[in-house]
Enzyme design. Sequence first.
Site, PDB file in Angstrom:
ATOM      1  N   SER A   8       7.004  -0.781   2.100  1.00  9.21           N
ATOM      2  CA  SER A   8       5.900  -1.026   3.034  1.00  9.21           C
ATOM      3  C   SER A   8       5.848  -2.508   3.379  1.00  9.21           C
ATOM      4  O   SER A   8       5.670  -3.350   2.494  1.00  9.21           O
ATOM      5  CB  SER A   8       4.577  -0.600   2.393  1.00  9.21           C
ATOM      6  OG  SER A   8       3.509  -1.209   3.096  1.00  9.21           O
ATOM      7  N   HIS A  33       8.222   1.538   6.013  1.00  9.61           N
ATOM      8  CA  HIS A  33       6.856   2.071   6.099  1.00  9.61           C
ATOM      9  C   HIS A  33       5.942   1.006   6.725  1.00  9.61           C
ATOM     10  O   HIS A  33       5.900  -0.133   6.261  1.00  9.61           O
ATOM     11  CB  HIS A  33       6.388   2.436   4.692  1.00  9.61           C
ATOM     12  CG  HIS A  33       5.049   3.091   4.615  1.00  9.61           C
ATOM     13  ND1 HIS A  33       4.867   4.447   4.785  1.00  9.61           N
ATOM     14  CD2 HIS A  33       3.812   2.585   4.358  1.00  9.61           C
ATOM     15  CE1 HIS A  33       3.589   4.755   4.636  1.00  9.61           C
ATOM     16  NE2 HIS A  33       2.920   3.638   4.373  1.00  9.61           N
ATOM     17  N   ASP A  35       2.054   0.147   7.841  1.00  7.80           N
ATOM     18  CA  ASP A  35       0.650   0.516   7.634  1.00  7.80           C
ATOM     19  C   ASP A  35      -0.216  -0.024   8.755  1.00  7.80           C
ATOM     20  O   ASP A  35      -0.374  -1.238   8.889  1.00  7.80           O
ATOM     21  CB  ASP A  35       0.167  -0.040   6.289  1.00  7.80           C
ATOM     22  CG  ASP A  35       0.803   0.701   5.130  1.00  7.80           C
ATOM     23  OD1 ASP A  35       0.595   1.922   5.041  1.00  7.80           O
ATOM     24  OD2 ASP A  35       1.524   0.066   4.336  1.00  7.80           O
ATOM     25  N   MET A  37      -3.865  -0.334  10.354  1.00  6.68           N
ATOM     26  CA  MET A  37      -5.281  -0.244   9.959  1.00  6.68           C
ATOM     27  C   MET A  37      -6.176  -0.818  11.046  1.00  6.68           C
ATOM     28  O   MET A  37      -5.825  -1.829  11.659  1.00  6.68           O
ATOM     29  CB  MET A  37      -5.496  -1.037   8.668  1.00  6.68           C
ATOM     30  CG  MET A  37      -4.551  -0.639   7.542  1.00  6.68           C
ATOM     31  SD  MET A  37      -4.940  -1.516   6.026  1.00  6.68           S
ATOM     32  CE  MET A  37      -3.552  -1.000   4.986  1.00  6.68           C
ATOM     33  N   HIS A  66       2.258   4.852   9.277  1.00 10.46           N
ATOM     34  CA  HIS A  66       1.094   5.439   8.599  1.00 10.46           C
ATOM     35  C   HIS A  66      -0.156   4.943   9.323  1.00 10.46           C
ATOM     36  O   HIS A  66      -0.547   3.787   9.182  1.00 10.46           O
ATOM     37  CB  HIS A  66       1.138   4.992   7.119  1.00 10.46           C
ATOM     38  CG  HIS A  66      -0.053   5.384   6.310  1.00 10.46           C
ATOM     39  ND1 HIS A  66      -0.283   4.890   5.046  1.00 10.46           N
ATOM     40  CD2 HIS A  66      -1.081   6.225   6.568  1.00 10.46           C
ATOM     41  CE1 HIS A  66      -1.407   5.407   4.575  1.00 10.46           C
ATOM     42  NE2 HIS A  66      -1.911   6.210   5.483  1.00 10.46           N
ATOM     43  N   MET A  68      -3.897   4.511   9.836  1.00  7.30           N
ATOM     44  CA  MET A  68      -5.218   4.548   9.205  1.00  7.30           C
ATOM     45  C   MET A  68      -6.203   4.077  10.261  1.00  7.30           C
ATOM     46  O   MET A  68      -6.845   3.039  10.129  1.00  7.30           O
ATOM     47  CB  MET A  68      -5.227   3.640   7.967  1.00  7.30           C
ATOM     48  CG  MET A  68      -4.440   4.214   6.803  1.00  7.30           C
ATOM     49  SD  MET A  68      -3.941   2.964   5.601  1.00  7.30           S
ATOM     50  CE  MET A  68      -2.367   2.474   6.310  1.00  7.30           C
ATOM     51  N   MET A 137      -1.938   9.972  -0.837  1.00  3.92           N
ATOM     52  CA  MET A 137      -2.365   8.632  -1.254  1.00  3.92           C
ATOM     53  C   MET A 137      -2.681   8.631  -2.745  1.00  3.92           C
ATOM     54  O   MET A 137      -3.472   9.447  -3.218  1.00  3.92           O
ATOM     55  CB  MET A 137      -3.625   8.197  -0.486  1.00  3.92           C
ATOM     56  CG  MET A 137      -3.451   7.989   1.006  1.00  3.92           C
ATOM     57  SD  MET A 137      -2.126   6.869   1.483  1.00  3.92           S
ATOM     58  CE  MET A 137      -2.600   5.342   0.653  1.00  3.92           C
ATOM     59  N   ASP A 179       2.119   7.373  -1.776  1.00  3.23           N
ATOM     60  CA  ASP A 179       1.825   6.016  -1.309  1.00  3.23           C
ATOM     61  C   ASP A 179       0.723   5.383  -2.144  1.00  3.23           C
ATOM     62  O   ASP A 179      -0.420   5.840  -2.130  1.00  3.23           O
ATOM     63  CB  ASP A 179       1.403   6.105   0.165  1.00  3.23           C
ATOM     64  CG  ASP A 179       1.229   4.750   0.831  1.00  3.23           C
ATOM     65  OD1 ASP A 179       1.442   3.717   0.177  1.00  3.23           O
ATOM     66  OD2 ASP A 179       0.884   4.750   2.027  1.00  3.23           O
TER      67      ASP A 179
HETATM   68  C1  DX5 Z   1      -2.327   1.226   1.416  1.00  3.83           C
HETATM   69  C2  DX5 Z   1      -1.044   1.469   2.168  1.00  3.83           C
HETATM   70  C3  DX5 Z   1       0.178   1.366   1.358  1.00  3.83           C
HETATM   71  C4  DX5 Z   1       0.424   0.012   0.713  1.00  3.83           C
HETATM   72  C5  DX5 Z   1       1.080   0.299  -0.598  1.00  3.83           C
HETATM   73  O1  DX5 Z   1      -3.369   1.465   2.286  1.00  3.83           O
HETATM   74  O2  DX5 Z   1      -1.056   2.779   2.731  1.00  3.83           O
HETATM   75  O3  DX5 Z   1       1.322   1.791   2.087  1.00  3.83           O
HETATM   76  O4  DX5 Z   1       1.227  -0.843   1.455  1.00  3.83           O
HETATM   77  O5  DX5 Z   1       1.183  -0.874  -1.316  1.00  3.83           O
HETATM   78  P1  DX5 Z   1       1.529  -0.864  -2.884  1.00  3.83           P
HETATM   79  O6  DX5 Z   1       2.872  -0.215  -3.033  1.00  3.83           O
HETATM   80  O7  DX5 Z   1       1.522  -2.310  -3.227  1.00  3.83           O
HETATM   81  O8  DX5 Z   1       0.449  -0.072  -3.572  1.00  3.83           O
HETATM   82 ZN    ZN Z   2       0.894   3.425   3.705  1.00  2.34          ZN
END
Ligand code: DX5
Ligand code: ZN
Length: 229
Positions: A8, A33, A35, A37, A66, A68, A137, A179
Site C-alpha cells: 500500500s 494497493h 488507498d 480517502m 481501495h 474509502m 479489513m 488489509d
Molecule cells: C487503511 C488502509 C490500508 C493501510 C494498511 O485504511 O486501507 O491499506 O495502508 O497499512 P498497514 O499495512 O500499515 O496496516
Molecule cells: Zn487499503
Amino acid sequence: MKIEIAPSILSADFTRLGEQVATVEAGGADYIHVDVMDGHFVPNMTIGPLIVEAVRRSTSLPIDVHLMIEHPDNFIPAFAKAGAAMISIHPETTAHLHRSLGLIRSQGCRAGLVFNPATPLGYIEEAIEEIDYVLLMSVNPGFGGQKFIPSSLGKLRRLREMINNAGELGAGRVRIEIDGGITPENIGEVAAAGAEIFVAGSSVFAQPDPAAAIGRLRAAARLAESRLA
Ligand code: DX5
Ligand code: ZN
C-alpha cells in the site's frame, strides 16, 4: 493457495513515489494497493485519480484501488480511466450496492467488496455474483500502521467457509484479500485462515529495504502453508 502481496503506497515516500513503486515491483510485489480517502467516510484524506494515473506510468503491475469514499459511483469511471485494474467499495458508502459493483465491472475492472471489522458478512450472500474479490479489513480504515485486530482471524475463517460453500460462484473465483496490520509475524496465521492477497503498508514501505520486506512477508506466509500441508 497462491500468496500475493499488495504493498500500500499509503506508507510510501510521496516525494519519490515512482521510485518506490519501481522498488516494490522489482521486489516481487503482485499489485500496487492505493488507498483513496475522502475525509467523510474515514477520518483522513488522501489521493485521487491523478495519483493513480502517475502510478500507472510507474509500473506494469495491476493497480488495486481501495475506495474509502462516500458516493463512489461519482468517481469509479475516473479511477478506471486512470488505470485501476481492481476497484473495491464499502457497502456503507453507496445506497445501491448492486449498481455500484456493476458500474465497476462495466468500466472493465474487477469489483471488490470491503468489510470493516464490524460490518456483517451477510452482504456476500446477496452480492456474490457481482464481485470478484472480498477485501476484509483487519483494522478500522483510515490510517496505516495500526495493529491487526485479533477477531479478524475468526471472521476470515467464516468468510473462507462462505466462499468455499458458494459452489462455482465462490471458490477459485472470488479471491480473499486482507488489509491492515499485516506483518511477517502474523501473515502465516492469516494465510492459514484463508487469505490469499495481503495488503501491506508499513511492513513494506516503512522498512529500510522495501523489496526485502516483501520477500520476508512471502517467505513467512509460505512457511505457514508448508506446515499445514
Ligand atoms: C487503511 C488502509 C490500508 C493501510 C494498511 O485504511 O486501507 O491499506 O495502508 O497499512 P498497514 O499495512 O500499515 O496496516
Ligand atoms: Zn487499503
